[in-house]
Enzyme design. Structure first.
Site, PDB file in Angstrom:
ATOM      1  N   ARG A   1       0.849  -1.208   0.000  1.00 25.35           N
ATOM      2  CA  ARG A   1       0.000   0.000   0.000  1.00 25.35           C
ATOM      3  C   ARG A   1       0.875   1.246   0.000  1.00 25.35           C
ATOM      4  NH1 ARG A   1      -1.207   1.827   4.616  1.00 25.35           N
ATOM      5  NH2 ARG A   1      -1.944  -0.121   5.539  1.00 25.35           N
TER       6      ARG A   1
ATOM      7  N   TYR B   1     -16.704  17.349 -15.480  1.00 15.58           N
ATOM      8  CA  TYR B   1     -17.120  15.951 -15.372  1.00 15.58           C
ATOM      9  C   TYR B   1     -18.167  15.811 -14.255  1.00 15.58           C
ATOM     10  CZ  TYR B   1     -16.663  10.956 -14.399  1.00 15.58           C
ATOM     11  OH  TYR B   1     -16.907   9.638 -14.187  1.00 15.58           O
TER      12      TYR B   1
ATOM     13  N   ASP C   1      -7.708  19.192 -14.277  1.00 15.00           N
ATOM     14  CA  ASP C   1      -8.013  17.833 -14.720  1.00 15.00           C
ATOM     15  C   ASP C   1      -7.580  17.747 -16.185  1.00 15.00           C
ATOM     16  OD1 ASP C   1      -9.252  15.534 -15.761  1.00 15.00           O
ATOM     17  OD2 ASP C   1     -10.935  15.683 -14.364  1.00 15.00           O
TER      18      ASP C   1
ATOM     19  N   LYS D   1      -8.915   6.625 -18.905  1.00 16.06           N
ATOM     20  CA  LYS D   1      -9.219   7.138 -20.239  1.00 16.06           C
ATOM     21  C   LYS D   1      -7.980   7.007 -21.142  1.00 16.06           C
ATOM     22  CE  LYS D   1     -12.969   7.928 -17.955  1.00 16.06           C
ATOM     23  NZ  LYS D   1     -13.286   9.202 -17.350  1.00 16.06           N
TER      24      LYS D   1
HETATM   25  C1  PLP Z   1     -13.727   9.694 -16.079  1.00 15.89           C
HETATM   26  C2  PLP Z   1     -13.299  11.030 -15.606  1.00 15.89           C
HETATM   27  C3  PLP Z   1     -13.001  11.257 -14.248  1.00 15.89           C
HETATM   28  C4  PLP Z   1     -13.191  10.199 -13.187  1.00 15.89           C
HETATM   29  O1  PLP Z   1     -12.295   9.143 -13.306  1.00 15.89           O
HETATM   30  P1  PLP Z   1     -12.613   7.614 -12.900  1.00 15.89           P
HETATM   31  O2  PLP Z   1     -11.368   6.929 -13.308  1.00 15.89           O
HETATM   32  O3  PLP Z   1     -13.827   7.193 -13.640  1.00 15.89           O
HETATM   33  O4  PLP Z   1     -12.828   7.618 -11.424  1.00 15.89           O
HETATM   34  C5  PLP Z   1     -12.549  12.506 -13.892  1.00 15.89           C
HETATM   35  N1  PLP Z   1     -12.424  13.493 -14.805  1.00 15.89           N
HETATM   36  C6  PLP Z   1     -12.708  13.320 -16.101  1.00 15.89           C
HETATM   37  C7  PLP Z   1     -12.537  14.447 -17.056  1.00 15.89           C
HETATM   38  C8  PLP Z   1     -13.167  12.092 -16.543  1.00 15.89           C
HETATM   39  O5  PLP Z   1     -13.481  11.924 -17.849  1.00 15.89           O
END
Ligand code: PLP
Length: 383
Positions: free
Chosen positions: A48, A104, A176, A201
């Protein structure tokens, strides 16, 4: 290593295994690591707190973001949650989060439904107008959170301009960078304090792993986030780290193809009678085109559009494609289509982050462009 992006993606943090010579970073499943004497170890104690496969991936992606530190998490939202923990003392203790009003849905839900009820104030703000942002800036702001390009409207904001305003007022800037990826945009070089990713993603890139990532060059913030990474424990499994590490090796070539295919799809949509409006940062009339042109090296693989005939027709288009799969998520090799209002962004209904109900979002994959264009054209003909 001061080499180019792809060389770093393939080599940084990934020296051949010193014992076996393995060229591919091993998946280290061991939860614990032998010590030569009490407290005398080789850098790993308990998985961890630190794991060799995770460390390789953290080093690799931090290098691509031009950040000094990288911390991996079990999901993008787990990464976000650990950043929001900075709002507890002694950092931005009790301070307000400003959230760009185009973001998001899960980020909105985490801030408004998890953190806000615990007593952390937040405000949705319009980030397109920097004078207004400066004038309306709440005094108690500790953190400003933005996505650029945004999900799903693909609006782009001037990271450098927003960071300058936030820093004048002592707030930290979180970007982000999921949609752009470090291949197209490096927010830390533009003044962001923290970069966050859903590694699920484009970084993973193959729709087979959920993951999150935080990058920063600030010693103090890195120490605090690394502390909660271990103390709260939302870490990714070694196999998940391996999948992200492997995905990132091809990020540059995938992103080039995503961008090229997105342009082909935009070419179809802009001239199509059934389409009311196309949202893509390269289009000169797109909100934030200037910011995108300034801070991104290309415009990405996400394309949204509004269907002239309205909500039901938009849903029919999303149902009618065959190469584009109807599914949530984005950023992988296969093309996806979705209706944000009824799918990814349903949690934002009735809020300042609500999205138009005739909107369709495409994650343009890396298949052959002609097949993608033909598929969409056929789907649009059904309405
Ligand atoms: C999918 C997404 C998230 C969240 O991520 P997860 O891996 O699904 O928890 C945050 N920001 C953006 C822009 C996203 O497309």
């Amino acid at each position: 290593m001061s080499s180019g992006f792809s060389t770093r993606a393939i080599h940084v943090g990934q020296d051949p295994d010193p014992i076996t010579g393995a060229v591919v970073t091993p998946i280290s499943l061991s939860t614990t690591f032998a010590q030569d004497g009490v407290g005398n170890h080789k850098g790993f104690e308990y998985s961890r707190s630190g794991n060799p496969t995770r460390a390789a991936m953290e080093t690799q992606i931090a290098s691509l973001e031009q950040a000094r530190y990288g911390m991996a998490f079990a999901s993008g939202l787990a990464a976000e949650d650990n950043i929001l923990r900075l709002l507890t003392p002694p950092h931005c203790g009790g301070k307000r989060v400003l959230l760009g009003n185009d973001a998001y849905g899960g980020t909105f839900r985490l801030i408004s439904k998890v953190w806000s009820p615990m007593g952390f104030p937040w405000t949705a703000v319009d980030l397109t107008d920097l004078d207004k942002l400066r004038d309306d800036w709440p005094d108690d702001t500790g953190m400003i959170w933005l996505e650029t390009p945004t999900n799903p409207l693909l609006t782009c904001f001037d990271i450098e301009g927003i960071a300058a305003i936030a820093h004048e007022r002592g707030a930290i800037v979180v970007v982000d960078n999921t949609f752009a990826t470090p291949y197209l945009q490096q927010p830390i070089t533009l003044g962001a304090d923290i970069v966050v990713h859903s590694a699920t993603k484009y970084l993973g890139g193959h729709s087979d792993v959920v993951g999150g990532f935080v990058a920063t060059s600030n010693d103090d913030l890195a120490e605090r986030i690394a502390f909660t990474q271990n103390a709260a424990g939302a870490v990714p499994a070694p196999f998940d780290c391996y999948l992200v590490l492997r995905g990132v090796k091809t990020l540059a070539v995938r992103m080039d193809r995503h961008c090229q295919n997105a342009r082909a799809v935009v070419g179809l949509l802009v001239d199509h009678g059934a389409v009311e409006r196309v949202l893509y940062p390269q289009l000169p009339d797109h909100p934030g085109h200037a910011a995108a042109a300034k801070q991104m090296s290309d415009f990405g693989g996400m394309v949204s559009f509004q269907v002239a005939a309205g909500r039901d027709a938009a849903m029919r288009v999303a149902d009618a494609t065959s190469v584009f799969t109807l599914a949530e998520s984005l950023g992988a090799v296969e093309s996806l289509i979705e209706h944000p209002g009824a799918m990814t962004h349903m949690s934002a209904a009735g809020s300042p982050l609500e999205v138009p109900d005739n909107l369709v979002r495409l994650s343009v994959g890396i298949e052959d462009a002609a097949d993608l264009v033909d598929d969409l054209a056929a789907a649009l003909d059904t309405i």
